[in-house]
Design a protein around this motif. Sequence first.
Motif, PDB file in Angstrom:
ATOM      1  N   GLU A 184      18.464 -29.372  40.342  1.00  0.00           N
ATOM      2  CA  GLU A 184      18.746 -27.985  40.663  1.00  0.00           C
ATOM      3  C   GLU A 184      18.164 -27.585  42.010  1.00  0.00           C
ATOM      4  O   GLU A 184      18.661 -26.673  42.670  1.00  0.00           O
ATOM      5  N   THR A 185      17.106 -28.292  42.414  1.00  0.00           N
ATOM      6  CA  THR A 185      16.454 -28.009  43.689  1.00  0.00           C
ATOM      7  C   THR A 185      15.596 -29.213  44.068  1.00  0.00           C
ATOM      8  O   THR A 185      15.292 -30.059  43.222  1.00  0.00           O
ATOM      9  N   VAL A 186      15.254 -29.291  45.347  1.00  0.00           N
ATOM     10  CA  VAL A 186      14.315 -30.312  45.830  1.00  0.00           C
ATOM     11  C   VAL A 186      13.286 -29.567  46.683  1.00  0.00           C
ATOM     12  O   VAL A 186      13.411 -29.485  47.904  1.00  0.00           O
ATOM     13  N   ASP A 199      22.521 -36.436  51.250  1.00  0.00           N
ATOM     14  CA  ASP A 199      23.648 -36.398  50.315  1.00  0.00           C
ATOM     15  C   ASP A 199      23.152 -35.911  48.962  1.00  0.00           C
ATOM     16  O   ASP A 199      22.359 -36.582  48.296  1.00  0.00           O
ATOM     17  N   LEU A 200      23.615 -34.733  48.562  1.00  0.00           N
ATOM     18  CA  LEU A 200      23.246 -34.128  47.283  1.00  0.00           C
ATOM     19  C   LEU A 200      24.477 -33.843  46.433  1.00  0.00           C
ATOM     20  O   LEU A 200      24.433 -32.991  45.546  1.00  0.00           O
ATOM     21  N   ASN A 201      25.570 -34.534  46.694  1.00  0.00           N
ATOM     22  CA  ASN A 201      26.773 -34.253  45.914  1.00  0.00           C
ATOM     23  C   ASN A 201      26.596 -34.685  44.460  1.00  0.00           C
ATOM     24  O   ASN A 201      25.788 -35.537  44.139  1.00  0.00           O
ATOM     25  N   SER A 206      21.109 -25.011  42.122  1.00  0.00           N
ATOM     26  CA  SER A 206      21.158 -23.583  41.861  1.00  0.00           C
ATOM     27  C   SER A 206      20.667 -22.775  43.056  1.00  0.00           C
ATOM     28  O   SER A 206      20.730 -21.552  43.044  1.00  0.00           O
ATOM     29  N   THR A 207      20.181 -23.455  44.075  1.00  0.00           N
ATOM     30  CA  THR A 207      19.702 -22.788  45.286  1.00  0.00           C
ATOM     31  C   THR A 207      19.802 -23.752  46.456  1.00  0.00           C
ATOM     32  O   THR A 207      19.787 -24.976  46.252  1.00  0.00           O
ATOM     33  N   LEU A 208      19.910 -23.203  47.648  1.00  0.00           N
ATOM     34  CA  LEU A 208      19.872 -24.001  48.869  1.00  0.00           C
ATOM     35  C   LEU A 208      18.701 -23.607  49.755  1.00  0.00           C
ATOM     36  O   LEU A 208      18.626 -24.041  50.904  1.00  0.00           O
ATOM     37  N   SER A 209      17.782 -22.835  49.239  1.00  0.00           N
ATOM     38  CA  SER A 209      16.660 -22.371  50.052  1.00  0.00           C
ATOM     39  C   SER A 209      15.808 -23.522  50.561  1.00  0.00           C
ATOM     40  O   SER A 209      15.203 -23.435  51.634  1.00  0.00           O
ATOM     41  N   PHE A 210      15.773 -24.619  49.824  1.00  0.00           N
ATOM     42  CA  PHE A 210      14.949 -25.754  50.236  1.00  0.00           C
ATOM     43  C   PHE A 210      15.532 -26.475  51.446  1.00  0.00           C
ATOM     44  O   PHE A 210      14.863 -27.318  52.044  1.00  0.00           O
ATOM     45  N   ILE A 211      16.768 -26.177  51.815  1.00  0.00           N
ATOM     46  CA  ILE A 211      17.397 -26.806  52.980  1.00  0.00           C
ATOM     47  C   ILE A 211      16.910 -26.189  54.286  1.00  0.00           C
ATOM     48  O   ILE A 211      16.942 -26.808  55.348  1.00  0.00           O
ATOM     49  N   ASP A 212      16.432 -24.947  54.217  1.00  0.00           N
ATOM     50  CA  ASP A 212      15.983 -24.248  55.423  1.00  0.00           C
ATOM     51  C   ASP A 212      14.897 -25.057  56.129  1.00  0.00           C
ATOM     52  O   ASP A 212      13.957 -25.546  55.508  1.00  0.00           O
ATOM     53  N   THR A 213      15.052 -25.202  57.422  1.00  0.00           N
ATOM     54  CA  THR A 213      14.060 -25.827  58.315  1.00  0.00           C
ATOM     55  C   THR A 213      13.814 -27.312  58.015  1.00  0.00           C
ATOM     56  O   THR A 213      12.740 -27.831  58.319  1.00  0.00           O
ATOM     57  N   VAL A 214      14.793 -28.012  57.422  1.00  0.00           N
ATOM     58  CA  VAL A 214      14.653 -29.470  57.281  1.00  0.00           C
ATOM     59  C   VAL A 214      14.752 -30.078  58.681  1.00  0.00           C
ATOM     60  O   VAL A 214      15.768 -29.930  59.359  1.00  0.00           O
ATOM     61  N   PRO A 215      13.732 -30.790  59.151  1.00  0.00           N
ATOM     62  CA  PRO A 215      13.716 -31.278  60.532  1.00  0.00           C
ATOM     63  C   PRO A 215      14.805 -32.311  60.820  1.00  0.00           C
ATOM     64  O   PRO A 215      14.992 -33.256  60.061  1.00  0.00           O
ATOM     65  N   ASP A 216      15.542 -32.105  61.903  1.00  0.00           N
ATOM     66  CA  ASP A 216      16.505 -33.069  62.461  1.00  0.00           C
ATOM     67  C   ASP A 216      17.730 -33.290  61.596  1.00  0.00           C
ATOM     68  O   ASP A 216      18.506 -34.232  61.853  1.00  0.00           O
ATOM     69  N   LEU A 217      17.959 -32.476  60.584  1.00  0.00           N
ATOM     70  CA  LEU A 217      19.110 -32.658  59.702  1.00  0.00           C
ATOM     71  C   LEU A 217      20.411 -32.340  60.443  1.00  0.00           C
ATOM     72  O   LEU A 217      20.566 -31.255  61.008  1.00  0.00           O
ATOM     73  N   GLN A 225      29.185 -29.659  42.867  1.00  0.00           N
ATOM     74  CA  GLN A 225      28.083 -29.208  42.030  1.00  0.00           C
ATOM     75  C   GLN A 225      28.616 -28.760  40.674  1.00  0.00           C
ATOM     76  O   GLN A 225      29.653 -28.109  40.576  1.00  0.00           O
ATOM     77  N   ARG A 226      27.892 -29.123  39.604  1.00  0.00           N
ATOM     78  CA  ARG A 226      28.352 -28.766  38.264  1.00  0.00           C
ATOM     79  C   ARG A 226      28.304 -27.268  38.028  1.00  0.00           C
ATOM     80  O   ARG A 226      29.047 -26.738  37.218  1.00  0.00           O
ATOM     81  N   ASN A 227      27.393 -26.568  38.756  1.00  0.00           N
ATOM     82  CA  ASN A 227      27.272 -25.110  38.609  1.00  0.00           C
ATOM     83  C   ASN A 227      27.413 -24.446  39.981  1.00  0.00           C
ATOM     84  O   ASN A 227      26.496 -23.809  40.471  1.00  0.00           O
ATOM     85  N   PRO A 228      28.574 -24.573  40.626  1.00  0.00           N
ATOM     86  CA  PRO A 228      28.707 -24.081  41.992  1.00  0.00           C
ATOM     87  C   PRO A 228      28.517 -22.582  42.126  1.00  0.00           C
ATOM     88  O   PRO A 228      28.114 -22.086  43.196  1.00  0.00           O
ATOM     89  N   ASP A 229      28.786 -21.819  41.052  1.00  0.00           N
ATOM     90  CA  ASP A 229      28.658 -20.367  41.141  1.00  0.00           C
ATOM     91  C   ASP A 229      27.196 -19.916  41.224  1.00  0.00           C
ATOM     92  O   ASP A 229      26.917 -18.763  41.554  1.00  0.00           O
ATOM     93  N   LEU A 230      26.265 -20.819  40.907  1.00  0.00           N
ATOM     94  CA  LEU A 230      24.857 -20.445  40.929  1.00  0.00           C
ATOM     95  C   LEU A 230      24.216 -20.609  42.285  1.00  0.00           C
ATOM     96  O   LEU A 230      23.072 -20.215  42.498  1.00  0.00           O
ATOM     97  N   LEU A 231      24.906 -21.231  43.237  1.00  0.00           N
ATOM     98  CA  LEU A 231      24.325 -21.470  44.555  1.00  0.00           C
ATOM     99  C   LEU A 231      24.069 -20.152  45.278  1.00  0.00           C
ATOM    100  O   LEU A 231      24.977 -19.345  45.455  1.00  0.00           O
ATOM    101  N   VAL A 232      22.809 -19.928  45.660  1.00  0.00           N
ATOM    102  CA  VAL A 232      22.453 -18.711  46.412  1.00  0.00           C
ATOM    103  C   VAL A 232      21.532 -19.098  47.543  1.00  0.00           C
ATOM    104  O   VAL A 232      20.879 -20.126  47.516  1.00  0.00           O
TER     105      VAL A 232
END
Length: 232
Positions: A184-186, A199-201, A206-217, A225-232
């Motif tokens: 659901e998150t990393v 690759d997180l397919n 349930s969130t993408l907040s952990f993607i913020d400020t990932v260096p050099d991505l 995603q099995r629960n695409p409506d939950l992505l915020v």
Amino acid sequence: DNLTDVIAMNITADNNLLDAFIDLPNLETIALTDTSIVSINNCFNNLVSLEILLIDSFNLESIEDSFNNIFDTYLDSNEFIFADGKIGLISNSFNGGNYEVIGIQSQIPVIGGTLIEDSFNDITLEGTEGLVIQNSNFVSITGSFNNVVTDQLLLNNNDTETITTSLVGSTIVGLLDLSDNKLETVPTLNQVTSVDEVDLNHNYLSTLSFIDTVPDLTTLDISFQRNPDLLV
């Protein structure tokens, strides 16, 4: 302390290795192929001269406090491969060392509560295959894969539900593959030192907040995603 080679092959009785092969500064070769090992606990530690390590995993169920501080000097023979087996627990193991490749694949455990904890930290992998743990079952990963330097880190298709306090300070030149899990998150992904592609397919994000400020991505795959409506 003068031991340089250990050969124990074709031993069919189940073995539980405990407190073996530790602090042997001249040991270069360990060959335990076709030997049935069920568990490894506090073994194969502080082997700074080790060059070749051959062990089969077909009956192996757990690895604890083992394979730490080995392969002090990089050689292209510094490989660790477990293909097919029953491993469900890796704890405080594979910390420190210089590898060509680590591959642990197709492990179908017989125990519940499968776990990787406090393992695969402070290691460098020189080969392009990198560190591969896939097509297995490790529900939880914690305190692991920190301060790793590798071309790629593949942790896909493992039924993993949680990854905590992991990946911190790691440099992944190419791909970090966490696909086909149940994540659901990393939460500590943005604490890597550098990663080019993630690759997180096929997860449960349930969130993408952990993607913020990932260096050099540069490339992120969050398809299917099995629960695409939950992505915020």
